[in-house]
Design a protein around this motif. Structure first.
Motif: not given
Lengths: 340, 340
Positions: B47-52
């Motif tokens: 799952t992609p890091s939302q933060i990044a």
DNA sequence: CTGAAAGCGCTAACAA
DNA sequence: TTGTTAGCGCTTTCAG
């Protein structure tokens, strides 16, 4: 357009590391430089980017609370308020997610609680799916159940069965033998608590030697209006109950209205007990079971905070006290009642 | 421990840019590679890091809603639900902040709305401070007022003064001349709306040639209990009102109880009008003014969404329709009333 | 006590 | 159609 740590460093004529230090209260900075930095910060009106900070720290500084979409209900609102109050004082942001169908729950339990999104999750009145327990709980963000019960989770809960007993015993002690139970639909994934209350009710009936009468058990949507109709139905039976145990205060209020509209007085003609002790219960002088709603949120949030601080922490279980609050809607069984 | 874009790239034997493309639905990827990437993603449970993602995009993908801390009130909950419902369908997270003192408002208006924290802000029933307007509005995140009125903000509002008139005219038309007004304390920073309703009330009295009587204006905390006491006070006057205009349904319910406990019937002995048309109002058959609470949240959120998409967008103002809902708590002035 | 530099995980030119 | 690379704004060793 917005000042970054670099701008501050430049203006203060120091390195960005130093700026970072003063921002994070690191004591290893001389007073002189600290002051320079502080000045630059205020001149530039600098606020650190939380996003960058989070990426660097590897944490989202965010906790999610997941709850059924009808968070409009007083009990959810109270719990939410408790959570909100403790999180506000922490460094964590609170994001709210609602789910309205069981299938959605599935999805939320998986994606939502993924570490890339939040550092912790609070589930209110939502039973975890098996998939979640197996796949995400071990590796994912810590989770705690508020008003839920599952061995593998930290949780804050009440003994609903005991609550059901408290109510029914009170009624039996007052001499009632025709006691009805009015609740939500018992067969939904949400309300295991209601089922337990129902079980407590039946246990006590059994102990008291009172046979359970199916026609005394009515179910409907969790709302005043529906409860009012159900109550009318109950009170129109040939052999109507002398007492009604409503599985929530909201529903009890519906019963109250039904009774009133039928010209009955409480507790003379009918005894009524609710559950939750929401504000309105006190206001309406309703006999009910008090469960610490606001506190459940507070405790759940505190447990989560402690788990995020120390992931090795063992599962914590808080069982909150229940107490029967006797007010003016319950009394001895009416003399005139036809004994069954 | 958690898979990153790099892990996926490696496993799929492509570059991270390609992974990013498939994740973001960029069509410029061959079906073959897309499939490889998709497989790798599902194997690694990526799952992609939302933060990044957010750091890279320069947006927080988060909107804040700021509201008074007693969001426990039905009207806030409804508005919140509207906001929540539209945001859930967007890519934005919703974080909730409550403020309870006017001084806190100040702080929240400044720090909270800083672009480093959120992409947009919704204020519910909170008047912006001058500092905020001057310092942050020009450069900061777009903000919209829900139930607020300020020239420099996009906003969704109602014409409270008009609402006050609607109610009072209805009462006057029924023949009432002794009309009381019961509300929150009018001198708090929150309730400008209440003041406007009051003004509407006074305007109509004036037009009708009815002198305003100070003893007919009572104020108290926004709660049933307090309203009940105020109503008792009103109804115990030597020359009691024949009608009461309660500035909110919650307060009207308190009045209802007071009247009932004093043995009065509505509308025979007393006419009563509330404001808001919350659920309970319908349930209790209360005459009231309907204001679209849920919709105010929906519209506010939509406006904010559009502003975030297109920052150049001019200020949008939505004035919601108000309508008088006549139910069973209002009727002609009692014959027996001593004419003043 | 302070600075240089690597890296958090992603996006978006720019090249190829 | 794909890869390389330069950031996004911060924290945190590691040297000095």
């Amino acid at each position: 357009m917005v000042a970054t740590i670099r701008d501050v460093a430049e203006k203060a004529e120091v390195s960005i590391a130093t700026v970072s230090r003063v921002v994070n209260q690191n004591p290893a900075v001389s007073d002189a430089t600290r002051q320079k930095v502080l000045d630059a910060i205020s001149v530039l009106n600098y606020t650190p980017s939380q996003i960058a900070r989070r990426l660097s720290l590897g944490r989202t500084q965010t906790v999610a609370v997941v709850l059924p979409s009808f968070f409009t209900r007083p009990s959810y609102v109270e719990r939410l308020r408790g959570i909100q109050d403790v999180l506000t004082k922490s460094e964590y942001d609170l994001v709210i997610h609602t789910v309205d169908s069981p299938v959605q729950i599935e999805g939320y339990f998986t994606t939502l609680s993924h570490p890339s999104r939040v550092d912790g999750v609070l589930f209110i009145s939502l039973p975890p799916t098996k998939e979640y327990v197996e796949q995400y709980l071990p590796t994912g963000a810590p989770a705690v159940l508020v008003d839920g019960n599952h061995e593998q989770f930290s949780r804050v809960m009440i003994d609903d069965r005991h609550g059901g007993r408290l109510v029914t015993e009170h009624l039996v002690k007052l001499g009632h033998r025709r006691i009805a139970f009015l609740s939500d639909f018992l067969n939904t994934p949400y309300y295991i608590s209601m089922q337990l209350r129902f079980e407590g009710y039946r246990e006590v009936l059994k102990t008291a030697g009172i046979p359970f009468r199916p026609e005394y058990h009515v179910e409907g949507a969790h709302a005043r209006l529906e409860a009012r109709e159900l109550a009318r139905q109950l009170l129109s039976l040939d052999d109507p109950p002398t007492a009604i145990f409503a599985a929530s205060d909201t529903q009890a209020i519906g019963v109250l209205d039904a009774a009133r509209s039928m010209g009955m007085r409480l507790p003379e003609d009918l005894s009524l007990v609710g559950f939750d002790n929401i504000r309105d219960a006190e206001y309406l002088n309703l006999t009910t079971v008090h469960q610490p709603l606001y506190e459940s949120g507070v405790q759940g949030a505190q447990i989560l905070l402690s788990m995020m601080k120390n992931p090795a922490k063992p599962i914590q279980v808080v069982t909150q006290e229940l107490s029967l609050i006797i007010r003016s809607t319950t009394g001895p069984v009416p003399e005139t009642g036809v004994s069954s």
